[in-house]
Design a protein around this motif. Structure first.
Motif, PDB file in Angstrom:
ATOM      1  N   PHE A   9      -1.714  46.664  24.162  1.00 32.86           N
ATOM      2  CA  PHE A   9      -1.641  44.840  24.469  1.00 32.86           C
ATOM      3  C   PHE A   9      -2.420  44.041  23.277  1.00 32.86           C
ATOM      4  O   PHE A   9      -2.150  43.237  22.676  1.00 32.86           O
ATOM      5  CB  PHE A   9      -1.297  44.289  25.898  1.00 32.86           C
ATOM      6  N   VAL A  10      -3.817  43.341  23.410  1.00 38.79           N
ATOM      7  CA  VAL A  10      -4.629  43.665  22.380  1.00 38.79           C
ATOM      8  C   VAL A  10      -4.194  43.961  20.872  1.00 38.79           C
ATOM      9  O   VAL A  10      -3.744  42.988  20.344  1.00 38.79           O
ATOM     10  CB  VAL A  10      -6.200  43.243  22.800  1.00 38.79           C
ATOM     11  N   ALA A  11      -3.792  45.431  21.339  1.00 41.01           N
ATOM     12  CA  ALA A  11      -3.604  45.554  19.625  1.00 41.01           C
ATOM     13  C   ALA A  11      -2.403  44.781  19.459  1.00 41.01           C
ATOM     14  O   ALA A  11      -2.229  44.388  17.859  1.00 41.01           O
ATOM     15  CB  ALA A  11      -4.569  46.858  19.394  1.00 41.01           C
TER      16      ALA A  11
ATOM     17  N   ALA B 259      -0.897  42.341  20.144  1.00 36.24           N
ATOM     18  CA  ALA B 259      -0.954  40.785  20.001  1.00 36.24           C
ATOM     19  C   ALA B 259      -1.628  40.733  18.796  1.00 36.24           C
ATOM     20  O   ALA B 259      -1.404  39.732  18.217  1.00 36.24           O
ATOM     21  CB  ALA B 259      -1.609  40.686  21.082  1.00 36.24           C
ATOM     22  N   ILE B 260      -3.240  41.648  18.601  1.00 34.61           N
ATOM     23  CA  ILE B 260      -3.575  41.085  16.872  1.00 34.61           C
ATOM     24  C   ILE B 260      -2.748  41.152  15.632  1.00 34.61           C
ATOM     25  O   ILE B 260      -2.916  40.419  14.993  1.00 34.61           O
ATOM     26  CB  ILE B 260      -5.292  41.960  17.303  1.00 34.61           C
TER      27      ILE B 260
ATOM     28  N   GLN C 297      -6.678  50.499  31.006  1.00 28.91           N
ATOM     29  CA  GLN C 297      -7.621  49.916  29.918  1.00 28.91           C
ATOM     30  C   GLN C 297      -6.931  50.389  28.386  1.00 28.91           C
ATOM     31  O   GLN C 297      -6.668  49.676  27.752  1.00 28.91           O
ATOM     32  CB  GLN C 297      -8.331  51.208  29.747  1.00 28.91           C
TER      33      GLN C 297
ATOM     34  N   GLY D  11      -4.485  47.933  28.380  1.00 27.49           N
ATOM     35  CA  GLY D  11      -4.815  46.610  28.117  1.00 27.49           C
ATOM     36  C   GLY D  11      -5.343  46.878  26.743  1.00 27.49           C
ATOM     37  O   GLY D  11      -4.658  45.723  25.931  1.00 27.49           O
ATOM     38  N   PHE D  12      -6.044  47.916  25.700  1.00 27.05           N
ATOM     39  CA  PHE D  12      -6.008  47.809  24.381  1.00 27.05           C
ATOM     40  C   PHE D  12      -4.873  48.026  23.851  1.00 27.05           C
ATOM     41  O   PHE D  12      -4.943  47.157  22.502  1.00 27.05           O
ATOM     42  CB  PHE D  12      -6.867  49.384  23.936  1.00 27.05           C
TER      43      PHE D  12
ATOM     44  N   TYR E  17      -0.046  38.962  15.811  1.00 29.54           N
ATOM     45  CA  TYR E  17      -0.352  37.658  15.135  1.00 29.54           C
ATOM     46  C   TYR E  17      -1.223  37.959  13.338  1.00 29.54           C
ATOM     47  O   TYR E  17      -0.534  36.782  12.193  1.00 29.54           O
ATOM     48  CB  TYR E  17      -1.961  36.880  15.894  1.00 29.54           C
TER      49      TYR E  17
END
Length: 134
Positions: free
Chosen positions: A16-18, A20-21, A10, A13-14, A24
């Motif tokens: 990686f998402v953070a 990516a955001i 988890q 994953g967080f 971006y």
């Protein structure tokens, strides 16, 4: 090798998402400034080209104006010489000459005065505008 728990997955994953955001958003923000910078650069180049074009036009204008004034001065000299010659021929008994003989015979475009006096506005000294008040 270690065994990964669900909490570790988890967090990864967080992360990686953070990431990516954040990536971006950074790309989105810098992409606009890059576009603005490129647009500003093209506007600058266009302005430089316009200034160069206008300078060339001004140089051409003043060169042509100088040539025209030269021709005009020569034409005025011709007229002056013609009038002086005609006045001598038509009015030979005139006590006073109407035209200067020295100017008729000279090839200069303007009559020169040979005085070494300063201009009249400086003749009496300074006006006092820049003197310190005591």
């Amino acid at each position: 090798m270690q065994h990964w728990t669900t909490e570790m997955w988890q967090i990864a994953g967080f992360g990686f998402v953070a990431g990516a955001i954040i990536s971006y958003l950074l790309l989105r923000l810098t992409k606009g400034s890059v576009k603005k910078q490129a647009q500003t650069e093209t506007e600058l180049q266009q302005a430089k080209q316009q200034i160069e074009k206008q300078q060339k036009l001004l140089e051409k204008h003043f060169a042509e104006s100088a040539d025209l004034f030269k021709v005009l001065a020569q034409d005025y000299q011709k007229i002056y010489r013609h009038l002086a010659k005609s006045s001598d021929e038509l009015l030979p008994n005139a006590q006073k000459t109407l035209f200067l003989q020295s100017f008729m015979n000279s090839d200069k475009s303007t009559a020169e005065t040979s005085t070494n006096e300063p201009p009249r506005d400086y003749k009496e000294g300074s006006s006092g505008l820049f003197k310190a008040e005591h």
